[in-house]
Design an enzyme around this catalytic site. Sequence first.
Site, PDB file in Angstrom:
ATOM      1  N   GLY A 204      40.193  45.009  27.287  1.00 39.82           N
ATOM      2  CA  GLY A 204      41.103  44.773  28.402  1.00 39.82           C
ATOM      3  C   GLY A 204      41.547  43.324  28.471  1.00 39.82           C
ATOM      4  CB  THR A 208      40.563  43.199  33.575  1.00 39.40           C
ATOM      5  OG1 THR A 208      40.141  43.041  32.235  1.00 39.40           O
ATOM      6  CG2 THR A 208      42.057  43.014  33.673  1.00 39.40           C
ATOM      7  CE  LYS A 210      37.555  41.677  28.348  1.00 39.89           C
ATOM      8  NZ  LYS A 210      38.582  41.092  29.233  1.00 39.89           N
ATOM      9  CG  HIS A 425      70.353  30.569  40.091  1.00 42.24           C
ATOM     10  ND1 HIS A 425      70.746  30.447  38.770  1.00 42.24           N
ATOM     11  CD2 HIS A 425      69.262  31.350  40.069  1.00 42.24           C
ATOM     12  CE1 HIS A 425      69.919  31.122  38.008  1.00 42.24           C
ATOM     13  NE2 HIS A 425      68.987  31.681  38.764  1.00 42.24           N
ATOM     14  CD  GLU A 426      66.487  31.288  42.890  1.00 42.95           C
ATOM     15  OE1 GLU A 426      66.211  32.508  42.908  1.00 42.95           O
ATOM     16  OE2 GLU A 426      66.267  30.573  41.894  1.00 42.95           O
ATOM     17  CG  ASP A 501      67.307  33.940  35.833  1.00 50.36           C
ATOM     18  OD1 ASP A 501      66.114  34.148  36.128  1.00 50.36           O
ATOM     19  OD2 ASP A 501      68.117  33.380  36.575  1.00 50.36           O
TER      20      ASP A 501
HETATM   21  P1  ADP Z   1      36.666  39.291  31.772  1.00 48.69           P
HETATM   22  O1  ADP Z   1      35.300  39.265  31.220  1.00 48.69           O
HETATM   23  O2  ADP Z   1      37.351  40.616  31.654  1.00 48.69           O
HETATM   24  O3  ADP Z   1      37.551  38.191  31.311  1.00 48.69           O
HETATM   25  P2  ADP Z   1      35.262  38.696  34.183  1.00 48.69           P
HETATM   26  O4  ADP Z   1      34.297  39.807  34.201  1.00 48.69           O
HETATM   27  O5  ADP Z   1      34.766  37.394  33.708  1.00 48.69           O
HETATM   28  O6  ADP Z   1      36.559  39.087  33.349  1.00 48.69           O
HETATM   29  O7  ADP Z   1      35.888  38.574  35.631  1.00 48.69           O
HETATM   30  C1  ADP Z   1      36.142  37.346  36.224  1.00 48.69           C
HETATM   31  C2  ADP Z   1      35.905  37.447  37.710  1.00 48.69           C
HETATM   32  O8  ADP Z   1      36.920  38.212  38.335  1.00 48.69           O
HETATM   33  C3  ADP Z   1      34.625  38.135  38.062  1.00 48.69           C
HETATM   34  O9  ADP Z   1      33.579  37.211  38.112  1.00 48.69           O
HETATM   35  C4  ADP Z   1      34.900  38.726  39.414  1.00 48.69           C
HETATM   36  O10 ADP Z   1      34.614  37.820  40.423  1.00 48.69           O
HETATM   37  C5  ADP Z   1      36.372  38.966  39.396  1.00 48.69           C
HETATM   38  N1  ADP Z   1      36.647  40.382  39.154  1.00 48.69           N
HETATM   39  C6  ADP Z   1      37.296  40.899  38.090  1.00 48.69           C
HETATM   40  N2  ADP Z   1      37.385  42.245  38.203  1.00 48.69           N
HETATM   41  C7  ADP Z   1      36.770  42.578  39.353  1.00 48.69           C
HETATM   42  C8  ADP Z   1      36.523  43.817  40.030  1.00 48.69           C
HETATM   43  N3  ADP Z   1      36.936  44.981  39.544  1.00 48.69           N
HETATM   44  N4  ADP Z   1      35.857  43.767  41.196  1.00 48.69           N
HETATM   45  C9  ADP Z   1      35.432  42.608  41.712  1.00 48.69           C
HETATM   46  N5  ADP Z   1      35.623  41.428  41.129  1.00 48.69           N
HETATM   47  C10 ADP Z   1      36.293  41.376  39.967  1.00 48.69           C
HETATM   48 ZN    ZN Z   2      67.350  32.825  38.298  1.00 42.18          ZN
END
Ligand code: ADP
Ligand code: ZN
Length: 607
Positions: A204, A208, A210, A425-426, A501
């Site tokens: 992932g 996220t 992991k 523009h905006e 853009d």
């Molecule tokens: P990765 O290993 O995927 O790069 P991490 O596990 O190190 O990501 O996540 C970084 C931080 O983001 C975690 O310490 C946590 O605080 C937060 N985090 C990420 N996903 C979640 C989740 N599903 N629920 C709660 N906290 C999360």
């Molecule tokens: Zn623009």
Amino acid sequence: MAASIFFLLWGPWGQFGNVKSEKEYIINYSQFLEQLNSGNIQSVTLTNLQVSGELKIEASLIVSGEKEPRSIKFFQSFLPSFQGENLISSLREKGVAISVVPPEKMSPFWQFITGLLPWVLIIGVWILIMRGAQRVQGGPGGLFSFGASKAKLHDVQKSQVTFKDVAGMENAKKELEETIEFLKNPSRFKRLGAKVPRGVLLVGPPGTGKTLLARAVAGEAGVPFYSISASEFIEMFVGVGASRVRDMFQKAKANPPSIIFIDEIDSVGRTRGAGLGGGHDEREQTLNQLLSELDGFEAHQEVIVIAATNRPDVLDPALLRPGRFDRHVIIDRPGLKDRKAILEVHVKNKTLSDDVDLEKIARGTPGMSGADLENLANEAALTAIRKNKEKIGTDDFEEARDKVLMGTVREESISDLEKRITAYHEAGHALVAHELPGTDPIHKVSIIPRGMAMGMTQLLPEEDRHYYPKTYLMNKLSVALAGRVAEKIIFNDLSTGAQSDLKEASSLAEKMVAQWGMSDKVGPISFGRGEEHPFLGRELALPKRYSEDLAWLMDQEIRKLIVEAEAKAEEVLNANRNILEKLAGELIKTEVLDKEDVERIIRASRS
Ligand code: ADP
Ligand code: ZN
Ligand code: MG
């Protein structure tokens, strides 16, 4: 620094220290020469740039630090530069007794110490080198144990992270449930003769969760957890990585059931032979060791290996073969529901004011990872603290979000013309987004420079979309181009401000034609062109799978889409020029307009 001050202070005192008795006074060089020429010097002692000596008969001289001359017998003087032969010969001419001392007379103790210094250095370096060599030779239980892995053992009691701390990710959790069950109750699986996949690969984008999830698995199962980041395998000395891998697996096998967690496995697990510098580098050796450890499990050994990566595409295929990391758990960026859940986890010990609606905040943060959301919650708290507030409010979240998404506000002076250009523009983006059906609703329009951007128009999808109809994409193209079109209409000129853009529009049009089959002429074929890495958002360098003719045709079709979209934007803006003027005027006045403001202004100009 301290040392040099020390010497500065001591330098002069050291020299004054040579004034042996009250009788030896410091005289200047010309007085010294005078005495020498008049033959009044009995004897001298020469030290580097210093001369001291005795006069034959007392002379009345001005001495350093005094105004009145005084009668002296012993003197000391400093030489302007090394006089060498000249001074010596004139001294001899006058029959002065000469003695010489070396510049610094060191005590025997210091002589001993400085004599020792080179030896200390040599021996020190030698010890360091030997240590390195020992690491290489010494596997665990070997002659030396420097190769012991850095894998940290997280105690069962200490590993308090459980699935409760991991918000959302229901699919991933479900997939890992079986693994946990196996670790908790291996005999049940054995009885039925089922083999549980030993290697689990968490895949992932960064941030996220992991690493968090892997820890939670250990916490849920209540087993020892050996974790190491694969980059720690690679060290300066060849062979260390391999011995660390061996050591870590040995430790884990000695404490079953247990979990080995290898974070960022891509740093060792890259396809072999792809690196520079020949076939047998350190990384390759480490990877080979890892592969052989993965194969070396006996059926009864209850050890699970979890690895995490955000670059599954670069992993050596051998790692993914059956029996190794054959179970893949995909962890995607969180959807709306998960984002809300993650926010809930990270505001648990923060005080929120009652008006804060986490659902709304989650809606406003599409594409953010768990780590981003954690960061957002923290920034919001910091913002509230900066304002001396007791509770974190919606506006703090809003500010934090802008900061996380767009960077910090740039405090700089902007000319009136630039401000006007940005405003039109905006306003162009906003107006076209408002007018075309099916586009994402406006969230905010601002001409406050932030990060790299001079201004921004934020649109927010109502919900996470999974499909994008062609009409939606065409309108999105028009919105992206509308800023530039507005500049063209109002100022009859173009500026460089539309670069990003244009980039966005071009890559979107390219995908529409080359991947999603949205051009009749090119047809419903998906080419590799414009494909991005699913996790990195970076384009892949793939070999071309189409002819030059087709490439040319695609170029034509991409261009056609963009020109079409631009014409649409132009049509909308020309038809509503008075509203464009109103919006831009308001923006110049207030710098920020939210959704309600934009709607109010448009409604007012229509009635
Ligand atoms: P990765 O290993 O995927 O790069 P991490 O596990 O190190 O990501 O996540 C970084 C931080 O983001 C975690 O310490 C946590 O605080 C937060 N985090 C990420 N996903 C979640 C989740 N599903 N629920 C709660 N906290 C999360
Ligand atoms: Zn623009
Ligand atoms: Mg990680």
